[in-house]
Design a protein around this motif. Structure first.
Motif, mmCIF file in Angstrom:
data_model
loop_
_atom_site.group_PDB
_atom_site.id
_atom_site.type_symbol
_atom_site.label_atom_id
_atom_site.label_comp_id
_atom_site.label_asym_id
_atom_site.label_seq_id
_atom_site.Cartn_x
_atom_site.Cartn_y
_atom_site.Cartn_z
ATOM 1 N N MET A 1 184.999 20.639 -7.454
ATOM 2 C CA MET A 1 183.676 21.169 -7.310
ATOM 3 C C MET A 1 183.416 21.457 -5.849
ATOM 4 O O MET A 1 183.799 20.696 -4.987
ATOM 5 N N ASP A 2 182.708 22.520 -5.669
ATOM 6 C CA ASP A 2 182.395 22.867 -4.293
ATOM 7 C C ASP A 2 181.060 22.225 -3.890
ATOM 8 O O ASP A 2 180.353 21.631 -4.709
ATOM 9 N N GLN A 3 180.723 22.370 -2.644
ATOM 10 C CA GLN A 3 179.535 21.729 -2.065
ATOM 11 C C GLN A 3 178.236 22.234 -2.702
ATOM 12 O O GLN A 3 177.322 21.461 -2.934
ATOM 13 N N GLN A 4 178.187 23.517 -3.002
ATOM 14 C CA GLN A 4 176.972 24.099 -3.564
ATOM 15 C C GLN A 4 176.679 23.532 -4.959
ATOM 16 O O GLN A 4 175.539 23.203 -5.289
ATOM 17 N N SER A 5 177.692 23.395 -5.778
ATOM 18 C CA SER A 5 177.474 22.853 -7.116
ATOM 19 C C SER A 5 177.088 21.377 -7.049
ATOM 20 O O SER A 5 176.271 20.904 -7.836
ATOM 21 N N LEU A 6 177.651 20.643 -6.082
ATOM 22 C CA LEU A 6 177.269 19.239 -5.901
ATOM 23 C C LEU A 6 175.797 19.126 -5.482
ATOM 24 O O LEU A 6 175.062 18.268 -5.981
ATOM 25 N N ASN A 7 175.400 20.007 -4.588
ATOM 26 C CA ASN A 7 173.995 20.006 -4.151
ATOM 27 C C ASN A 7 173.047 20.329 -5.300
ATOM 28 O O ASN A 7 171.984 19.725 -5.444
ATOM 29 N N SER A 8 173.413 21.293 -6.137
ATOM 30 C CA SER A 8 172.550 21.656 -7.257
ATOM 31 C C SER A 8 172.484 20.518 -8.268
ATOM 32 O O SER A 8 171.425 20.240 -8.841
ATOM 33 N N LEU A 9 173.600 19.841 -8.522
ATOM 34 C CA LEU A 9 173.589 18.691 -9.420
ATOM 35 C C LEU A 9 172.724 17.557 -8.856
ATOM 36 O O LEU A 9 171.962 16.915 -9.582
ATOM 37 N N LEU A 10 172.857 17.337 -7.555
ATOM 38 C CA LEU A 10 172.091 16.282 -6.903
ATOM 39 C C LEU A 10 170.596 16.590 -6.948
ATOM 40 O O LEU A 10 169.779 15.717 -7.265
ATOM 41 N N SER A 11 170.234 17.819 -6.673
ATOM 42 C CA SER A 11 168.808 18.183 -6.707
ATOM 43 C C SER A 11 168.278 18.133 -8.146
ATOM 44 O O SER A 11 167.128 17.737 -8.378
ATOM 45 N N GLY A 12 169.088 18.507 -9.111
ATOM 46 C CA GLY A 12 168.680 18.411 -10.514
ATOM 47 C C GLY A 12 168.465 16.967 -10.924
ATOM 48 O O GLY A 12 167.525 16.644 -11.652
ATOM 49 N N ALA A 13 169.337 16.088 -10.467
ATOM 50 C CA ALA A 13 169.196 14.668 -10.790
ATOM 51 C C ALA A 13 167.946 14.092 -10.136
ATOM 52 O O ALA A 13 167.221 13.288 -10.739
ATOM 53 N N GLN A 14 167.698 14.512 -8.900
ATOM 54 C CA GLN A 14 166.508 14.020 -8.202
ATOM 55 C C GLN A 14 165.230 14.524 -8.878
ATOM 56 O O GLN A 14 164.264 13.788 -9.020
ATOM 57 N N SER A 15 165.245 15.802 -9.278
ATOM 58 C CA SER A 15 164.046 16.340 -9.909
ATOM 59 C C SER A 15 163.809 15.688 -11.265
ATOM 60 O O SER A 15 162.674 15.409 -11.649
ATOM 61 N N SER A 16 164.878 15.407 -12.012
ATOM 62 C CA SER A 16 164.686 14.740 -13.307
ATOM 63 C C SER A 16 164.230 13.305 -13.084
ATOM 64 O O SER A 16 163.415 12.783 -13.852
#
Length: 98
Positions: A1-16
């Motif tokens: 996984m690249d950095q951008q997908s990790l960031n999007s997963l992390l932000s999705g987890a934080q928002s949930s």
């Protein structure tokens, strides 16, 4: 996984996680909403009562102060009325010579 997908997963987890926290807080507040409304109403009523009592106290003190001044004025006029009038200096001199 690249950095951008990790960031999007992390932000999705934080928002949930944030959404879950918001839902938990809202459910707790929903349970206590009637009590909170009642306490706010009681607080507002107590504030109004406090202001009314403070104004009544101020008015009472003002009336008492005016009554004291009126009594003082009346007493002073009574004292002034009961004082003997001073005799003229010529009458006093005549009394000492005889």
């Amino acid at each position: 996984m690249d950095q951008q997908s990790l960031n999007s997963l992390l932000s999705g987890a934080q928002s949930s996680s944030t959404q879950l926290q918001q839902q938990a807080v809202e459910s707790i507040l929903a349970q206590y909403e009637p009590i909170i409304r009642m306490l706010l109403t009681i607080g507002a009523l107590m504030s109004v009562v406090f202001v009314i009592v403070a104004l009544a106290n101020l008015l009472h003190k003002w009336r008492v102060e005016r009554a004291i001044f009126r009594i003082d004025k009346n007493l002073q006029s009574m004292v002034d009325a009961s004082k003997p009038t001073p005799e003229p200096a010529s009458v006093i001199a005549d009394n000492t010579e005889s």
